[in-house]
Design a protein around this motif. Structure first.
Motif, PDB file in Angstrom:
ATOM      1  N   VAL A  15       0.840  -1.184   0.000  1.00  0.00           N
ATOM      2  CA  VAL A  15       0.000   0.000   0.000  1.00  0.00           C
ATOM      3  C   VAL A  15       0.885   1.248   0.000  1.00  0.00           C
ATOM      4  N   LEU A  16       0.512   2.207  -0.840  1.00  0.00           N
ATOM      5  CA  LEU A  16       1.264   3.452  -0.882  1.00  0.00           C
ATOM      6  C   LEU A  16       0.978   4.258   0.374  1.00  0.00           C
ATOM      7  N   GLN A  17       1.809   5.248   0.590  1.00  0.00           N
ATOM      8  CA  GLN A  17       1.491   6.202   1.643  1.00  0.00           C
ATOM      9  C   GLN A  17       0.157   6.853   1.297  1.00  0.00           C
ATOM     10  N   HIS A  43     -11.008   4.217   0.625  1.00  0.00           N
ATOM     11  CA  HIS A  43     -10.880   4.563   2.047  1.00  0.00           C
ATOM     12  C   HIS A  43     -10.423   3.342   2.849  1.00  0.00           C
ATOM     13  N   GLN A  44     -11.024   2.188   2.570  1.00  0.00           N
ATOM     14  CA  GLN A  44     -10.639   0.962   3.257  1.00  0.00           C
ATOM     15  C   GLN A  44      -9.184   0.599   2.992  1.00  0.00           C
ATOM     16  N   ARG A  45      -8.695   1.017   1.850  1.00  0.00           N
ATOM     17  CA  ARG A  45      -7.302   0.746   1.481  1.00  0.00           C
ATOM     18  C   ARG A  45      -6.327   1.649   2.238  1.00  0.00           C
ATOM     19  N   GLY A  46      -6.847   2.693   2.872  1.00  0.00           N
ATOM     20  CA  GLY A  46      -5.988   3.567   3.663  1.00  0.00           C
ATOM     21  C   GLY A  46      -5.812   4.957   3.099  1.00  0.00           C
ATOM     22  N   HIS A  47      -6.521   5.280   2.015  1.00  0.00           N
ATOM     23  CA  HIS A  47      -6.393   6.604   1.406  1.00  0.00           C
ATOM     24  C   HIS A  47      -7.403   7.578   2.017  1.00  0.00           C
ATOM     25  N   GLU A  48      -7.080   8.858   1.948  1.00  0.00           N
ATOM     26  CA  GLU A  48      -7.981   9.907   2.413  1.00  0.00           C
ATOM     27  C   GLU A  48      -8.859  10.324   1.239  1.00  0.00           C
ATOM     28  N   VAL A  49     -10.149  10.022   1.328  1.00  0.00           N
ATOM     29  CA  VAL A  49     -11.053  10.185   0.193  1.00  0.00           C
ATOM     30  C   VAL A  49     -12.178  11.144   0.551  1.00  0.00           C
ATOM     31  N   ARG A  50     -12.484  12.026  -0.386  1.00  0.00           N
ATOM     32  CA  ARG A  50     -13.643  12.908  -0.265  1.00  0.00           C
ATOM     33  C   ARG A  50     -14.435  12.838  -1.565  1.00  0.00           C
ATOM     34  N   ARG A 136      -5.717  20.384  -2.264  1.00  0.00           N
ATOM     35  CA  ARG A 136      -4.569  19.876  -3.006  1.00  0.00           C
ATOM     36  C   ARG A 136      -4.592  18.334  -3.105  1.00  0.00           C
ATOM     37  N   TYR A 137      -5.514  17.862  -3.882  1.00  0.00           N
ATOM     38  CA  TYR A 137      -5.670  16.411  -4.062  1.00  0.00           C
ATOM     39  C   TYR A 137      -4.570  15.853  -4.960  1.00  0.00           C
ATOM     40  N   ASP A 138      -4.227  14.605  -4.709  1.00  0.00           N
ATOM     41  CA  ASP A 138      -3.221  13.925  -5.530  1.00  0.00           C
ATOM     42  C   ASP A 138      -3.819  13.433  -6.840  1.00  0.00           C
ATOM     43  N   ILE A 139      -5.075  13.049  -6.818  1.00  0.00           N
ATOM     44  CA  ILE A 139      -5.729  12.538  -8.021  1.00  0.00           C
ATOM     45  C   ILE A 139      -7.232  12.698  -7.841  1.00  0.00           C
ATOM     46  N   THR A 140      -7.940  12.817  -8.955  1.00  0.00           N
ATOM     47  CA  THR A 140      -9.402  12.882  -8.957  1.00  0.00           C
ATOM     48  C   THR A 140      -9.939  11.707  -9.757  1.00  0.00           C
ATOM     49  N   ILE A 141     -10.960  11.056  -9.236  1.00  0.00           N
ATOM     50  CA  ILE A 141     -11.667  10.018  -9.986  1.00  0.00           C
ATOM     51  C   ILE A 141     -13.039  10.573 -10.309  1.00  0.00           C
ATOM     52  N   LEU A 142     -13.323  10.733 -11.584  1.00  0.00           N
ATOM     53  CA  LEU A 142     -14.531  11.431 -11.985  1.00  0.00           C
ATOM     54  C   LEU A 142     -15.461  10.541 -12.803  1.00  0.00           C
ATOM     55  N   HIS A 475      -1.134   2.428  -8.977  1.00  0.00           N
ATOM     56  CA  HIS A 475      -0.064   2.418  -9.979  1.00  0.00           C
ATOM     57  C   HIS A 475       0.111   3.811 -10.586  1.00  0.00           C
ATOM     58  N   ILE A 476      -1.013   4.468 -10.898  1.00  0.00           N
ATOM     59  CA  ILE A 476      -0.948   5.829 -11.447  1.00  0.00           C
ATOM     60  C   ILE A 476      -0.319   6.778 -10.434  1.00  0.00           C
ATOM     61  N   LEU A 477      -0.694   6.657  -9.167  1.00  0.00           N
ATOM     62  CA  LEU A 477      -0.129   7.510  -8.123  1.00  0.00           C
ATOM     63  C   LEU A 477       1.360   7.251  -7.947  1.00  0.00           C
ATOM     64  N   HIS A 478       1.745   5.986  -7.921  1.00  0.00           N
ATOM     65  CA  HIS A 478       3.136   5.616  -7.680  1.00  0.00           C
ATOM     66  C   HIS A 478       4.046   6.023  -8.839  1.00  0.00           C
ATOM     67  N   SER A 479       3.525   5.927 -10.071  1.00  0.00           N
ATOM     68  CA  SER A 479       4.357   6.208 -11.249  1.00  0.00           C
ATOM     69  C   SER A 479       4.302   7.667 -11.683  1.00  0.00           C
TER      70      SER A 479
END
Length: 534
Positions: A15-17, A43-50, A136-142, A475-479
């Protein structure tokens, strides 16, 4: 299933940070349920999601968007009571038109006009936009169905992953290899096995598709011009689509026609599928009282509960009543939206002179997943929504599709071609056709056999769809993005992508000398004739 999922998750890539992820849902309905599941899993994976959720959309009237306890955060946006009341009234009229078989491009463009108006108001809400920018989000899922989601991501300056709630042939401009000889164009209602006339129709639709996309984008162009610092993207909707780091589709090759994919596409159909749980006590008692008799699940979406199209309702009830007793089934009819977990059937709209047949039970809500997974479920009568069909595949239940609008007609073509069920156009429903079709689906063992085969295909994928999507997001976040997944062809103009410039060049090289020789010979013959005359 949940324990297995998270055990599998722990054995997967580390799991990523914790990343900050924004999910965007501006439509509601089944779109919300999918993005709710995605948000919860991340969220269950450990990410901060809104989640940014727009309220007041009539696609799922009456639903309680309370979110989940101890899960992701939510920011809601609301346009106001007056507009929502007017919008719901307009949408109610559109539902009537759908049931009367009047689904057309004009109605869809009117719908997109409303969506673009809502988009303009959302992007003009400085308080909301400022809050999202400062996060300042790292990524958006739309939700990739709604062009506004892309404009919002650009305004926020956040990289985005596009989640499309339907099949592969929906978004035109993501440049998937799509030979028209065997890959149906959206809304063509064709299968992947076409005769010469089918291919001609598909070719014709392939020429119309870019026009339709441009018409859709034209309703959003002024909005993008007003709210983006760089103005409306020169490439329009195509440029916005191709800016996504990844495309995730709510489909699966158990139901989808096989076709070439690109590295930036991933199929995650079945996010809402779950092992069945025992129904609530009253339904379980009703099912137990059936003995060996099976039951048919009927849910045709919010359309039937929200409006009164009495001739259709009369034919449906009469058709259900004509099912012979020896078929040994009863009807469990929920005339509300499949995904509406808190809606109620408007009993005032039920015609007073219309009796309810003895062989079916009318309910205000039913737990679809649990009932389709029940051992006595014999048939699923559905409007053909993508989630409905994927749940039917998961639980191996044959379907009778009555498509109403949008992609539901194409969805049912896929289901019928795969052998999962049969389709009746709502304008062609009669009691005789409905009754005979139901009998065919129940008595012909080939439909159940095919449903079991498709279910095995769906369930045997080595990675569950929820975990599949999580791994790709990480993978997208890590790369650092999805640039490595996008081929150079996406940056080329369409005529280079199809080698039309090369065809023109070769034509000039090969035909040029021929044309010059013909011109020279003609000129020489003309001079010779002129000399002879003189």
């Amino acid at each position: 299933m949940g324990i297995v999922f998270w055990m599998f998750s722990l054995l997967a890539v580390p799991v990523l940070q914790s990343a900050k992820i924004l999910t965007v849902c501006l439509i509601g309905g089944s779109h919300y349920l999918l993005l709710d599941e995605i948000s919860h899993n991340l969220h269950q994976r450990g990410h901060e999601v809104r989640m940014l959720l727009q309220l007041g959309n009539p696609v799922i009237t009456g639903f309680s968007y309370a979110g989940r306890a101890d899960s992701y955060q939510m920011s809601t946006w609301f346009l106001g009571e007056k507009y929502i009341k007017d919008y719901n009234g307009w949408f109610l009229e559109q539902q009537t038109q759908f049931l009367l078989g009047r689904d057309n491009l004009t109605n869809f463009l009117n719908f997109m006009g409303h969506i673009s108006y809502q988009c303009d108001k959302l992007l003009g809400d400085k308080e909301m936009i400022t809050f999202l920018q400062t996060e300042r989000y790292d990524i958006t899922i739309l939700d990739a169905f709604n062009p506004c989601s892309f404009i919002l991501a650009h305004k926020l300056g956040v990289h985005y992953i596009a989640f499309y709630p339907g099949t592969l042939n929906g978004p035109l401009s993501i440049a998937l290899p799509s030979p028209v000889s065997y890959i149906p164009v959206f809304s063509s209602q064709l299968s992947d096995h076409m005769n010469i006339w089918g291919r001609a129709k598909n070719l014709f639709y392939s020429f119309l598709a870019p026009v339709g996309q441009e018409l859709v984008w034209s309703t959003f162009r002024d909005v993008a011009e007003r709210h983006l610092e760089s103005g409306s993207p020169p490439g329009g909707l195509e440029e916005l689509h191709q800016g996504a780091e990844l495309w995730a589709f709510n489909t699966d090759f158990s139901l989808e026609f096989p076709q070439p994919l690109m590295p930036y596409t991933v199929l995650v159909g079945g996010l809402l599928n779950k092992p069945a749980k025992p129904p609530e006590q009253d339904l379980e008692l009703w099912i137990s009282d059936l003995g060996e008799v099976g039951f048919i699940v009927v849910t045709l979406g919010s359309m039937v509960s929200s409006i009164s199209v009495e001739p259709l309702l009369v034919e449906l009830v009469a058709g259900f009543s004509r099912i012979p007793q020896h078929i040994n089934v009863r009807m469990l009819w929920e005339v509300i939206n499949l995904q509406c977990l808190a809606c109620r059937y408007d009993s005032q709209r039920w015609p007073s002179h219309l009796d309810r047949p003895h062989n079916f039970r009318l309910v205000d809500w039913l737990p679809l997943n649990d009932l389709l997974g029940h051992k006595k479920a014999r048939l699923f009568i559905t409007h053909g929504g993508q989630n409905s069909l994927l749940q039917a595949v998961y639980h191996a239940v044959p379907v009778l599709g009555i498509p109403l609008f949008g992609d539901q007609f194409d969805n049912m073509v896929r289901a019928e071609t795969k052998g999962l069920g049969l389709t009746i156009n709502p304008t062609h429903i009669t009691r005789e056709v409905l009754s005979s079709t139901i009998q065919t689906l129940i008595q012909d063992i080939r439909f159940k056999s095919t449903a079991l085969s498709l279910s095995r295909i769906h369930k045997s994928h080595p990675v569950p769809p929820a975990l599949r999507l999580i791994q790709w997001v990480e993978h997208i976040l890590h790369s650092g993005g999805g640039t490595h997944l996008r081929p150079a062809s996406l940056a080329h103009p369409w005529y280079q992508r199809y080698l039309l410039d090369l065809v023109l060049l070769l034509s000039l090289v090969l035909l040029g000398p021929v044309v010059l020789s013909w011109t020279f010979c003609r000129s020489r013959n003309s001079r010779d004739k002129h000399k002879k005359i003189h």
